[in-house]
Design a protein around this motif. Sequence first.
Motif, mmCIF file in Angstrom:
data_model
loop_
_atom_site.group_PDB
_atom_site.id
_atom_site.type_symbol
_atom_site.label_atom_id
_atom_site.label_comp_id
_atom_site.label_asym_id
_atom_site.label_seq_id
_atom_site.Cartn_x
_atom_site.Cartn_y
_atom_site.Cartn_z
ATOM 1 N N PHE A 199 2.088 -43.567 10.513
ATOM 2 C CA PHE A 199 0.974 -42.940 11.179
ATOM 3 C C PHE A 199 1.158 -41.494 11.087
ATOM 4 C CE2 PHE A 199 1.721 -46.039 14.262
ATOM 5 C CZ PHE A 199 0.197 -47.097 14.210
ATOM 6 N N LYS A 200 1.420 -41.131 9.966
ATOM 7 C CA LYS A 200 2.102 -40.137 9.110
ATOM 8 C C LYS A 200 1.067 -39.347 8.543
ATOM 9 C CE LYS A 200 3.375 -40.985 4.171
ATOM 10 N NZ LYS A 200 4.427 -41.195 3.059
ATOM 11 N N TYR A 201 -0.600 -40.235 8.007
ATOM 12 C CA TYR A 201 -1.169 -39.654 7.835
ATOM 13 C C TYR A 201 -2.534 -39.426 8.575
ATOM 14 C CZ TYR A 201 -0.042 -42.635 4.258
ATOM 15 O OH TYR A 201 1.710 -44.119 3.335
ATOM 16 N N VAL A 202 -1.749 -39.514 10.031
ATOM 17 C CA VAL A 202 -2.872 -38.453 10.163
ATOM 18 C C VAL A 202 -2.799 -36.972 11.213
ATOM 19 C CG1 VAL A 202 -3.498 -39.431 13.493
ATOM 20 C CG2 VAL A 202 -3.039 -41.295 12.409
ATOM 21 N N CYS A 203 -2.006 -36.765 10.901
ATOM 22 C CA CYS A 203 -1.771 -35.290 11.437
ATOM 23 C C CYS A 203 -1.163 -34.508 10.106
ATOM 24 C CB CYS A 203 -0.034 -35.167 12.015
ATOM 25 S SG CYS A 203 0.499 -33.849 13.058
ATOM 26 N N HIS A 204 -2.010 -33.070 10.122
ATOM 27 C CA HIS A 204 -1.945 -32.151 9.092
ATOM 28 C C HIS A 204 -0.492 -32.114 9.307
ATOM 29 C CE1 HIS A 204 -6.160 -32.265 8.183
ATOM 30 N NE2 HIS A 204 -6.376 -32.130 9.078
ATOM 31 N N PHE A 259 1.522 -34.941 6.450
ATOM 32 C CA PHE A 259 0.818 -35.814 5.567
ATOM 33 C C PHE A 259 0.335 -34.310 4.777
ATOM 34 C CE2 PHE A 259 -2.067 -37.519 2.823
ATOM 35 C CZ PHE A 259 -1.375 -38.123 2.016
ATOM 36 N N PRO A 260 -0.764 -33.796 3.877
ATOM 37 C CA PRO A 260 0.625 -34.481 2.560
ATOM 38 C C PRO A 260 1.959 -34.269 2.594
ATOM 39 C CG PRO A 260 -0.930 -33.297 1.664
ATOM 40 C CD PRO A 260 -1.278 -32.891 2.828
ATOM 41 N N ARG A 261 2.313 -33.011 3.277
ATOM 42 C CA ARG A 261 3.320 -32.695 2.570
ATOM 43 C C ARG A 261 4.384 -32.897 3.829
ATOM 44 N NH1 ARG A 261 0.385 -28.693 1.021
ATOM 45 N NH2 ARG A 261 0.501 -27.094 -1.190
ATOM 46 N N SER A 288 13.037 -33.864 11.872
ATOM 47 C CA SER A 288 13.938 -34.390 12.382
ATOM 48 C C SER A 288 12.495 -35.815 12.147
ATOM 49 C CB SER A 288 15.101 -34.395 13.617
ATOM 50 O OG SER A 288 13.952 -34.750 14.190
ATOM 51 N N ASP A 289 12.674 -37.365 12.415
ATOM 52 C CA ASP A 289 11.547 -37.930 11.736
ATOM 53 C C ASP A 289 11.322 -37.830 13.856
ATOM 54 O OD1 ASP A 289 11.633 -38.921 9.894
ATOM 55 O OD2 ASP A 289 12.795 -40.793 10.456
ATOM 56 N N LYS A 290 11.844 -37.585 14.878
ATOM 57 C CA LYS A 290 11.692 -37.289 16.366
ATOM 58 C C LYS A 290 10.860 -36.452 16.593
ATOM 59 C CE LYS A 290 13.450 -36.922 20.626
ATOM 60 N NZ LYS A 290 14.383 -36.797 21.717
ATOM 61 N N ALA A 291 10.487 -35.717 15.558
ATOM 62 C CA ALA A 291 10.151 -33.898 16.189
ATOM 63 C C ALA A 291 8.804 -35.070 15.640
ATOM 64 C CB ALA A 291 10.698 -32.814 15.286
ATOM 65 N N ALA A 292 8.661 -34.899 13.863
ATOM 66 C CA ALA A 292 7.096 -34.827 12.946
ATOM 67 C C ALA A 292 6.339 -36.572 13.846
ATOM 68 C CB ALA A 292 8.081 -36.476 12.341
ATOM 69 N N CYS A 293 8.082 -37.486 14.268
ATOM 70 C CA CYS A 293 6.692 -38.613 15.449
ATOM 71 C C CYS A 293 6.229 -37.883 16.736
ATOM 72 C CB CYS A 293 7.742 -39.738 16.025
ATOM 73 S SG CYS A 293 8.069 -40.652 15.477
ATOM 74 N N GLN A 294 6.461 -36.307 17.149
ATOM 75 C CA GLN A 294 6.091 -35.818 18.405
ATOM 76 C C GLN A 294 5.164 -35.141 18.092
ATOM 77 O OE1 GLN A 294 9.180 -33.820 20.804
ATOM 78 N NE2 GLN A 294 7.920 -33.470 21.826
ATOM 79 N N ALA A 295 4.781 -34.500 17.101
ATOM 80 C CA ALA A 295 4.297 -33.856 16.200
ATOM 81 C C ALA A 295 2.539 -35.085 16.072
ATOM 82 C CB ALA A 295 4.256 -32.784 14.639
ATOM 83 N N ILE A 296 3.016 -35.810 15.514
ATOM 84 C CA ILE A 296 1.788 -37.076 15.015
ATOM 85 C C ILE A 296 1.262 -36.743 16.955
ATOM 86 C CG2 ILE A 296 0.988 -38.858 14.599
ATOM 87 C CD1 ILE A 296 3.803 -39.023 12.163
ATOM 88 N N VAL A 297 1.614 -37.576 17.696
ATOM 89 C CA VAL A 297 1.395 -37.876 19.062
ATOM 90 C C VAL A 297 0.722 -36.482 19.006
ATOM 91 C CG1 VAL A 297 1.653 -38.924 21.463
ATOM 92 C CG2 VAL A 297 2.846 -39.245 19.007
ATOM 93 N N GLU A 298 1.003 -35.743 19.639
ATOM 94 C CA GLU A 298 0.703 -34.109 19.972
ATOM 95 C C GLU A 298 -0.602 -33.865 19.040
ATOM 96 O OE1 GLU A 298 1.248 -32.218 23.383
ATOM 97 O OE2 GLU A 298 2.793 -34.314 23.170
ATOM 98 N N SER A 299 -0.789 -34.498 17.683
ATOM 99 C CA SER A 299 -1.962 -33.548 17.524
ATOM 100 C C SER A 299 -3.433 -34.513 17.706
ATOM 101 C CB SER A 299 -1.948 -33.657 15.864
ATOM 102 O OG SER A 299 -1.905 -35.080 15.702
#
Length: 157
Positions: free
Chosen positions: A33-38, A41-43, A48-59
């Motif tokens: 699901f990294k493509y969902v959040c700016h 993705f693309p950078r 951490s992966d946990k923080a990235a997952c939280q950023a995806i869900v919070e976006s």
Amino acid sequence: MHQVKYLGLLENVKVRRAGFAYRQYYDKFLKRFKYVCHATFPRPFPGSDKAACQAIVESIPQLQGGQYYQLGATKIFIRYPENLFLLEELREGAFGKMASTIQRAWRRYTARSTFIKMRRIVSKQFTAAGKQRRRESMFQTYEGDYIGYPGHVGIRA
């Protein structure tokens, strides 16, 4: 009983009873699901992966707040299947946008290369006929006025 504990079935039952329909490791969730959040993705995400997952869900506005998901030590838990379906739809939409971007770049490239080939062919035809363009008309559009061309009448006003 030892085998049930070893396979993690007790934890599975506890999670299911708590009402979480989806659970996944952070790295697998991030890959999917990294493509969902700016922010991811693309950078790549700098944390951490946990923080990235939280950023995806919070976006995603529909998932904001802690009632729709839970972050564990190694996994993310999503409570309702509708939220997972929403993530999947957003992922498919992101792929559609990426595909149209690639198509647009490819069409631009082929059109430009075709134009350059045609311009080279026309240039060769004019130089083979011994035609020359006026110095001031090199960066203007061609209007058919050549120096030294038989039947040259000059510029008409």
